[in-house]
Design an enzyme around this catalytic site. Structure first.
Site, mmCIF file in Angstrom:
data_model
loop_
_atom_site.group_PDB
_atom_site.id
_atom_site.type_symbol
_atom_site.label_atom_id
_atom_site.label_comp_id
_atom_site.label_asym_id
_atom_site.label_seq_id
_atom_site.Cartn_x
_atom_site.Cartn_y
_atom_site.Cartn_z
ATOM 1 N N HIS A 1 -5.356 4.298 6.447
ATOM 2 C CA HIS A 1 -4.565 5.128 5.526
ATOM 3 C C HIS A 1 -3.140 5.325 6.039
ATOM 4 O O HIS A 1 -2.433 6.207 5.566
ATOM 5 C CB HIS A 1 -5.242 6.469 5.220
ATOM 6 C CG HIS A 1 -6.505 6.299 4.423
ATOM 7 N ND1 HIS A 1 -6.503 5.884 3.105
ATOM 8 C CD2 HIS A 1 -7.794 6.475 4.768
ATOM 9 C CE1 HIS A 1 -7.749 5.819 2.677
ATOM 10 N NE2 HIS A 1 -8.555 6.164 3.663
ATOM 11 N N MET B 1 5.519 9.768 -3.893
ATOM 12 C CA MET B 1 5.110 8.719 -2.967
ATOM 13 C C MET B 1 5.692 9.106 -1.616
ATOM 14 O O MET B 1 6.914 9.237 -1.491
ATOM 15 C CB MET B 1 5.629 7.352 -3.426
ATOM 16 C CG MET B 1 5.247 6.214 -2.506
ATOM 17 S SD MET B 1 5.554 4.561 -3.223
ATOM 18 C CE MET B 1 7.356 4.486 -3.190
ATOM 19 N N ASP C 1 0.861 -1.185 0.000
ATOM 20 C CA ASP C 1 0.000 0.000 0.000
ATOM 21 C C ASP C 1 0.893 1.229 0.000
ATOM 22 O O ASP C 1 1.886 1.277 0.729
ATOM 23 C CB ASP C 1 -0.913 0.013 1.231
ATOM 24 C CG ASP C 1 -1.865 1.197 1.200
ATOM 25 O OD1 ASP C 1 -2.914 1.088 0.531
ATOM 26 O OD2 ASP C 1 -1.559 2.233 1.828
ATOM 27 N N ASP D 1 -2.542 -0.608 6.280
ATOM 28 C CA ASP D 1 -3.388 -0.996 5.155
ATOM 29 C C ASP D 1 -2.794 -2.152 4.365
ATOM 30 O O ASP D 1 -3.519 -2.993 3.834
ATOM 31 C CB ASP D 1 -3.648 0.208 4.256
ATOM 32 C CG ASP D 1 -4.502 1.269 4.950
ATOM 33 O OD1 ASP D 1 -4.987 1.002 6.062
ATOM 34 O OD2 ASP D 1 -4.680 2.361 4.376
#
Length: 204
Positions: free
Chosen positions: A176, A28, A15, A181
């Site tokens: 999140h 990212m 994730d 996750d």
């Protein structure tokens, strides 16, 4: 000539959290990974998703970001600029981790995501941009939405967690936080792989 037997696959749930829709212009900012399980032919063995995990928070690579996207993760961009890992170092560490857990399992690594399309786009771009090499190859990813849609015989747009049988879903919350996750979705992956859907209703 007899068909060459396929090597086992080790499914690694990944994730990512990002501050925008695509890599390059945007960053990212964190990613997490958890080993979901191993498939050898028709046999699938679920792993404890908390046993083998990886997590990094990354220094942003550009000045651009979408405030709404950044807010999803709850991460502080100024802190990441000061304290986030350098992407090249983080991706090198991740490659080494993937290869270590895959060698231990005697299997080829496959990234799995929900949905894989978003997470794979960022992960693969970062692996190639910062080191030029992916331990998953260029196509070693599996989308859990597609897996569910195929097994449940539903349209892809209907493959959402709210419509899945409750027994397939992890009891863990979706926070999140990338590692939380990834672990949650590793359980979903194993549940999907081990799931035998009920027979289709007779339409006659």
């Amino acid at each position: 000539m007899p068909a060459r037997s396929a090597r086992p696959s080790l499914y690694i749930s990944v994730d990512i959290e990002a501050d925008g829709p695509i890599p390059g212009p945007y960053s990212m900012i964190s990613f997490g990974a958890a080993v979901a399980g191993r498939q050898d032919g028709a046999s699938y063995t679920a792993a404890d998703p908390e046993r083998h995990t990886f997590y990094r928070e990354l220094r942003p690579i550009s000045d651009q970001y979408v405030p709404e996207a950044l807010a999803v993760s709850g991460l502080d961009r100024d802190r990441l600029l000061r304290e986030g890992a350098e992407p090249a170092s983080a991706m090198a560490e991740f490659r080494a981790w993937v290869r270590e857990v895959s060698a231990e399992a005697g299997a080829q690594p496959v990234m799995c995501g929900y949905p894989a399309s978003f997470d794979w786009t960022f992960l693969y771009w970062y692996l190639i941009r910062f080191g030029g090499d992916s331990p998953f190859g260029h196509s070693g990813c599996l989308d859990m939405k597609t897996l569910y849609a195929t097994k449940a015989r539903v349209p892809l747009r209907a493959a959402v967690k709210g419509r899945m049988p409750r027994g397939l879903l992890s009891a863990r919350p979706h926070t999140h936080h990338a590692l939380d996750d990834a672990v949650e979705q590793a359980e979903l992956m194993s549940n999907l792989m081990l799931w035998t859907p009920p027979p289709a209703a007779d339409a006659s």
